[in-house]
Write a protein that holds these residues in place. Sequence first.
Motif, PDB file in Angstrom:
ATOM      1  N   ALA A 190      35.053  24.304  40.089  1.00 33.85           N
ATOM      2  CA  ALA A 190      36.225  24.281  39.209  1.00 33.85           C
ATOM      3  C   ALA A 190      35.824  23.635  37.889  1.00 33.85           C
ATOM      4  CB  ALA A 190      37.357  23.504  39.846  1.00 33.85           C
ATOM      5  N   THR A 191      36.232  24.235  36.788  1.00 34.83           N
ATOM      6  CA  THR A 191      35.949  23.706  35.460  1.00 34.83           C
ATOM      7  C   THR A 191      37.263  23.317  34.798  1.00 34.83           C
ATOM      8  OG1 THR A 191      33.965  25.074  35.218  1.00 34.83           O
ATOM      9  CG2 THR A 191      34.946  24.189  33.199  1.00 34.83           C
ATOM     10  N   VAL A 192      37.380  22.034  34.467  1.00 31.18           N
ATOM     11  CA  VAL A 192      38.609  21.501  33.884  1.00 31.18           C
ATOM     12  C   VAL A 192      38.385  21.241  32.402  1.00 31.18           C
ATOM     13  CG1 VAL A 192      40.328  19.661  33.977  1.00 31.18           C
ATOM     14  CG2 VAL A 192      39.166  20.404  36.080  1.00 31.18           C
ATOM     15  N   THR A 193      39.286  21.738  31.592  1.00 29.51           N
ATOM     16  CA  THR A 193      39.237  21.509  30.154  1.00 29.51           C
ATOM     17  C   THR A 193      40.402  20.620  29.745  1.00 29.51           C
ATOM     18  OG1 THR A 193      38.206  23.668  29.756  1.00 29.51           O
ATOM     19  CG2 THR A 193      39.239  22.584  27.868  1.00 29.51           C
ATOM     20  N   LYS A 194      40.069  19.493  29.158  1.00 27.26           N
ATOM     21  CA  LYS A 194      41.083  18.560  28.635  1.00 27.26           C
ATOM     22  C   LYS A 194      40.444  17.754  27.524  1.00 27.26           C
ATOM     23  CE  LYS A 194      44.670  15.865  28.169  1.00 27.26           C
ATOM     24  NZ  LYS A 194      44.196  15.261  26.889  1.00 27.26           N
ATOM     25  N   THR A 241      39.569  26.545  35.531  1.00 20.07           N
ATOM     26  CA  THR A 241      39.053  27.859  35.918  1.00 20.07           C
ATOM     27  C   THR A 241      38.050  27.684  37.054  1.00 20.07           C
ATOM     28  OG1 THR A 241      37.310  27.724  34.241  1.00 20.07           O
ATOM     29  CG2 THR A 241      39.396  28.754  33.579  1.00 20.07           C
ATOM     30  N   TYR A 242      37.562  28.807  37.577  1.00 18.36           N
ATOM     31  CA  TYR A 242      36.646  28.701  38.710  1.00 18.36           C
ATOM     32  C   TYR A 242      35.512  29.702  38.620  1.00 18.36           C
ATOM     33  CZ  TYR A 242      38.219  33.049  40.932  1.00 18.36           C
ATOM     34  OH  TYR A 242      38.460  34.373  41.210  1.00 18.36           O
ATOM     35  N   SER A 243      34.431  29.344  39.301  1.00 21.05           N
ATOM     36  CA  SER A 243      33.329  30.259  39.567  1.00 21.05           C
ATOM     37  C   SER A 243      32.857  29.903  40.974  1.00 21.05           C
ATOM     38  CB  SER A 243      32.196  30.092  38.551  1.00 21.05           C
ATOM     39  OG  SER A 243      31.086  30.898  38.904  1.00 21.05           O
ATOM     40  N   THR A 244      33.145  30.772  41.915  1.00 16.87           N
ATOM     41  CA  THR A 244      33.008  30.480  43.352  1.00 16.87           C
ATOM     42  C   THR A 244      33.739  29.166  43.652  1.00 16.87           C
ATOM     43  OG1 THR A 244      30.829  29.427  43.113  1.00 16.87           O
ATOM     44  CG2 THR A 244      30.870  31.802  43.523  1.00 16.87           C
TER      45      THR A 244
END
Length: 271
Positions: A80-84, A74-77
């Motif tokens: 990027a946030t990666v979930t694993k 996902t993103y915020s500006t």
Amino acid sequence: MSSDTVKIDIINLALAHFTQTTIVTLSEDTVARIAATTIFDEIRDRLLVDYPWNFAIKRKTLTPPAEQTPTSITYSTTTATVTKATHGYSTDMYVRVAGANQDEYNGDWQITVTNANVFTYTMDDTPTANASGTLTIQHVPGFEYDYHYALPSDYLRLFELYDPANLVHAVENGYILCDEDEKILIKYIRQITDYTLWPVAARQCLSVALAIVMLPKIRGVSDVNTMAKLETIFDMKIARAYTLNAIEGKPNVPKDMQSMDKGNYSWQSER
């Protein structure tokens, strides 16, 4: 005979070069034991690294870190946030993100780990949506080379990157860096701490190398004559090892250093 028993024999052989003192155990509170065991591992590894002992050469096929499939990105500006789950990465590692339909996510990025399941990185531009597509993440060098391969836990020195032949590479921070994406075949000098695996000639060389370093620690004074004698003995032992079973057959020579007219070009050449 146990490995510890052989180690004690090596230490006592070293001591015999300049004193009648011997040790009985590897835990006794004696000057000789403390002096020997304090430096033993360093001298052992240095000897293994410095000479192409056949008994210490090991072959292994390495593969790069596996690609993983993140649950989401996902993103915020531009963050990027990666979930694993249990991604296994650490802050400041480089991770290759690929397969996103939104190009802003794709690339090799230096990451910041939030926890065992989440990490973030900063993109160059802000995407218009969360990442979609066939997403993959993979630990990579970050720049200059495309892939890296973790070195074995018993690795001391790379002897030869055998295949692919003539592959441009570097050894850094526990990895071999290169542009090969599937596998590499290497020959390397391994650390051997089971002393029953050391041939007699190699044990003798180790004992003299140990004696050279131990001499001033035991005697506490400079003994130039004994030191010179030990260095001469060491040179003789190493030369003899080339004709005995410590280095069997012809010494290994990396194939890129061999003459093309040798019958067994793939592995060895004449001295």
